[in-house]
Structures are given as structure tokens and as C-alpha cells.
Design a protein around this motif. Sequence first.
Motif, mmCIF file in Angstrom:
data_model
loop_
_atom_site.group_PDB
_atom_site.id
_atom_site.type_symbol
_atom_site.label_atom_id
_atom_site.label_comp_id
_atom_site.label_asym_id
_atom_site.label_seq_id
_atom_site.Cartn_x
_atom_site.Cartn_y
_atom_site.Cartn_z
ATOM 1 N N LYS A 1 -53.974 -4.008 1.889
ATOM 2 C CA LYS A 1 -53.616 -3.480 3.212
ATOM 3 C C LYS A 1 -52.136 -3.428 3.177
ATOM 4 C CE LYS A 1 -57.953 -5.088 5.486
ATOM 5 N NZ LYS A 1 -58.383 -5.805 6.527
ATOM 6 N N SER A 2 -51.460 -3.981 2.246
ATOM 7 C CA SER A 2 -49.876 -4.029 2.200
ATOM 8 C C SER A 2 -49.477 -3.949 1.210
ATOM 9 C CB SER A 2 -49.696 -5.260 2.791
ATOM 10 O OG SER A 2 -49.713 -6.512 1.582
ATOM 11 N N PRO A 3 -48.287 -3.706 0.797
ATOM 12 C CA PRO A 3 -47.511 -3.333 -0.490
ATOM 13 C C PRO A 3 -47.669 -4.311 -1.372
ATOM 14 C CG PRO A 3 -45.979 -2.539 1.459
ATOM 15 C CD PRO A 3 -47.257 -3.190 1.979
ATOM 16 N N ALA A 4 -47.725 -5.857 -0.763
ATOM 17 C CA ALA A 4 -47.858 -6.930 -1.455
ATOM 18 C C ALA A 4 -49.097 -7.096 -2.328
ATOM 19 C CB ALA A 4 -47.570 -8.239 -0.779
ATOM 20 N N ASP A 5 -50.119 -6.525 -1.633
ATOM 21 C CA ASP A 5 -51.519 -6.424 -2.164
ATOM 22 C C ASP A 5 -51.518 -5.576 -3.452
ATOM 23 O OD1 ASP A 5 -52.307 -8.188 -0.231
ATOM 24 O OD2 ASP A 5 -52.998 -6.570 1.053
ATOM 25 N N LEU A 6 -50.663 -4.642 -3.797
ATOM 26 C CA LEU A 6 -50.474 -3.672 -4.804
ATOM 27 C C LEU A 6 -50.131 -4.420 -6.008
ATOM 28 C CD1 LEU A 6 -49.868 -0.268 -3.233
ATOM 29 C CD2 LEU A 6 -52.246 -1.184 -4.390
ATOM 30 N N LYS A 7 -49.198 -5.553 -5.870
ATOM 31 C CA LYS A 7 -48.517 -6.208 -6.942
ATOM 32 C C LYS A 7 -49.411 -6.479 -8.138
ATOM 33 C CE LYS A 7 -44.882 -9.701 -7.884
ATOM 34 N NZ LYS A 7 -44.267 -10.609 -7.376
ATOM 35 N N GLY A 8 -49.021 -6.220 -9.424
ATOM 36 C CA GLY A 8 -49.734 -6.205 -10.551
ATOM 37 C C GLY A 8 -50.826 -5.391 -10.779
ATOM 38 N N VAL B 1 -45.775 -2.932 -10.461
ATOM 39 C CA VAL B 1 -47.206 -2.276 -10.659
ATOM 40 C C VAL B 1 -47.174 -1.562 -11.893
ATOM 41 C CG1 VAL B 1 -47.580 -1.884 -8.199
ATOM 42 C CG2 VAL B 1 -46.713 -0.100 -9.678
ATOM 43 N N LYS B 2 -48.348 -1.327 -12.283
ATOM 44 C CA LYS B 2 -48.634 -0.545 -13.753
ATOM 45 C C LYS B 2 -49.054 0.910 -13.244
ATOM 46 C CE LYS B 2 -51.296 -0.226 -18.114
ATOM 47 N NZ LYS B 2 -52.176 -0.838 -18.752
ATOM 48 N N PHE B 3 -48.180 1.776 -13.421
ATOM 49 C CA PHE B 3 -48.377 3.203 -12.969
ATOM 50 C C PHE B 3 -48.754 3.972 -14.097
ATOM 51 C CE2 PHE B 3 -46.800 7.600 -12.185
ATOM 52 C CZ PHE B 3 -47.637 7.820 -11.232
ATOM 53 N N VAL B 4 -49.999 4.761 -14.172
ATOM 54 C CA VAL B 4 -50.551 5.516 -15.092
ATOM 55 C C VAL B 4 -50.368 6.892 -14.835
ATOM 56 C CG1 VAL B 4 -52.295 6.041 -16.601
ATOM 57 C CG2 VAL B 4 -52.121 3.659 -15.841
ATOM 58 N N ASN B 5 -49.663 7.777 -15.459
ATOM 59 C CA ASN B 5 -49.488 9.182 -15.323
ATOM 60 C C ASN B 5 -50.718 9.892 -15.389
ATOM 61 O OD1 ASN B 5 -48.186 11.627 -14.435
ATOM 62 N ND2 ASN B 5 -47.471 12.073 -16.697
ATOM 63 N N MET B 6 -51.413 10.733 -14.493
ATOM 64 C CA MET B 6 -52.623 11.330 -14.478
ATOM 65 C C MET B 6 -52.668 12.414 -13.541
ATOM 66 S SD MET B 6 -55.718 8.398 -13.530
ATOM 67 C CE MET B 6 -55.295 7.295 -15.202
ATOM 68 N N ILE C 1 -58.468 3.760 2.520
ATOM 69 C CA ILE C 1 -56.881 4.530 2.625
ATOM 70 C C ILE C 1 -55.982 3.116 2.752
ATOM 71 C CG2 ILE C 1 -55.485 6.083 3.737
ATOM 72 C CD1 ILE C 1 -57.928 7.376 4.943
ATOM 73 N N VAL C 2 -55.257 3.145 1.629
ATOM 74 C CA VAL C 2 -54.289 2.156 1.674
ATOM 75 C C VAL C 2 -53.113 2.600 2.655
ATOM 76 C CG1 VAL C 2 -52.481 0.602 0.343
ATOM 77 C CG2 VAL C 2 -54.764 1.369 -0.738
ATOM 78 N N THR C 3 -52.545 3.734 2.551
ATOM 79 C CA THR C 3 -51.594 4.445 3.443
ATOM 80 C C THR C 3 -51.794 5.652 2.933
ATOM 81 O OG1 THR C 3 -49.165 4.154 3.978
ATOM 82 C CG2 THR C 3 -49.767 4.084 1.605
ATOM 83 N N ASN C 4 -51.060 6.481 4.084
ATOM 84 C CA ASN C 4 -50.716 8.018 3.969
ATOM 85 C C ASN C 4 -49.085 7.868 4.004
ATOM 86 O OD1 ASN C 4 -49.694 8.374 6.552
ATOM 87 N ND2 ASN C 4 -51.844 8.651 7.077
ATOM 88 N N GLY C 5 -48.430 9.037 3.907
ATOM 89 C CA GLY C 5 -47.235 9.395 3.649
ATOM 90 C C GLY C 5 -46.458 9.347 5.093
#
Length: 320
Positions: A136-143, A172-177, A211-215
Motif C-alpha cells: 500500500k506504500s512505496p516502502a512496501d515495494l522495497k526489494g 527494487v528489481k525492475f524487469v523490462n517487459m 491497485i498499488v497506485t495510479n499516476g
Amino acid sequence: MKKCLLLLLSVMLTVLMFGCGSNAKPEKKEAYKPTVKKVVATYVQAPLNVPSIVQKERKSFEEAYKAYGLPFEYSTITSGADQTAALASGDIQLLNCVGGSSVLISAAAGADIKILSVYANAPKAFRIFSKDSAIKSPADLKGKTIGGPKGTILHELLAAYLKKGGLSMKDVKFVNMGLPAARAALEGGKIDAALQAGPLAYTAEKAGLHIVTNGEGLVSGLTVTATSAKFYKENKPLVDTFLKVQKESLKFMAEHKAEAMQMTAKATGLKPEAVEAMYPLYDFNPAVTDTTKKNLKETQDFLVASGIMQKKVDVDKLFF
């Protein structure tokens, strides 16, 4: 005698007023001659480009360019990088919906590209999804592992959302796809979050994904129309016609919304209720404002910080 003198003076005045240079021929304006044998513009249907769908369905450009004796063709190139490359090569003259980031990258590489108008702003149409409702927050996406297309509005959204929480892309680990691949990877448990937009975002929400977030408040979701300075200089009437058709299409959409929605549902294969639900997310106002330039400058900051662009360009000079 007095009458003769008055007549003579009158004749002399007439000669002075109108006679001087009477042998000079009036300057003729050269008739406009197109430097191309046909006009080619991109056709980008996704995420929900209603103006383009309406233009194609009504054959708006085909009819407009008949006045110049020129055939009109669509190019279905959708990749921003491929669009700008085709513009540079001369294969395409008009980009009818290209991401602001693609324009910046092309300009930074030295390409001759200029923005004509805004195509759309749609921040709410760009979203981050997860199967885990606890995120629910940016911190929750860490790692976490996140999938989506690199160098796009969605990539910018992720970076902006992380920054809001004091994090960066390094956290974070970002995967291009691509979007369908990201959705499949999320469903299959291979990634923790997926970047989605347009109809794919709509169906993801309907499928119950979180939905984690929109723009909104994070990115502009800016797309534009563009051409080259060379084409504009040599064929301004053709460019003016393009912009005229753009405005006429928006007028048609406002006055015949139901018909425009039907055209869009038919073209996209979406249900009419889906089109109706998504349509309010898009602002198709073509006006270029100070906010437009500010948003593009923020996108440039992201691209440079991400290493996607090696140097900055003068954003103000990208606009006619």
C-alpha cells in the motif's frame, strides 16, 4: 483657360498617384507545391486513443488531403523509438500520438523533431498492480520485483512513486517487459508487481488485482503529436490541415459522444461499458501550455537520472 489648367493639374495628379511604376507587374505568390507524393501518419490505437479511432473510421485525413491531390496512408508503428526513427528517415511525416519521453530521447540523439500539439494527458490510466493487497506504500515495494516497459510513462510512474517514499529504482528489481508479459508474470507469481495502462489496466482491475497506485499527482501521462522542422517548413499547409482535422475530431467526439464510443468499442473489441468507464481518464485537449512544458521537463529529469538520456535538450525549443 482656367478650366484647361485645372484639367491639366488633375491629369498630372492622376499620373503621379497611379501612373508611377505602371509598367511593373504585380508580385505573384508562388502556388504551394507539396514536396511529398503522399502523407503518412501513425495510427496508435492503444491505450484508448479515441481521436485516432474516430479519424480512421470517418476517413478524416483521407478526405482532407484530397484538396492537395495527395493520398493519405496510416502507419501502424506503435513503438515510440520506431516512430521517431521513421520520422527521421522520412518514411512518416506526422506522428499522431507519441510519448513525450520518445520525443526527448530522439531530440537528445540529434534528430529533427518538433512537437505540434498535445495528444492526451491521462495520469489515472497508468497504474501499478499487485496480487498482494498488503502493498500500500512505496516502502512496501522495497526489494520487490516489478515488471514493465523501460523508458515509458509507466517506468516514470514507478520511479516517481518510489521517490515519494524516499526510495529509488535501486531499491527494487525492475524487469523490462511488455504489458501483456508483465500481466502474465504477475498472474504466474514470477513478479511482485506489474505496470499496466489502458484496457489492460482496466481488465486487471476487473480481475480483482490490487491497485498499488495510479499516476495522478505523479506523472502527466503526456502524449503528443509531432513532425520534423524540415517537413513543417516545406509543407506547412499539410501540417495545418493535420491540426485542423485533430480539432474537428475532438468537436465530433463532443457532439456525437455515443457514436464515438461505439466506434471505439468496435475498434478495440472492448465492451461499450468498458469504453465508457475508461474514457473519462483521458484529456484530449490539444493545447500546449506552460504545464505541458513543465511536465516534459520533469520527464526529462527522470530520463537523465535513469541513464536513458545522456544529456538534456532545451525543452522549450521542441515546440513550434
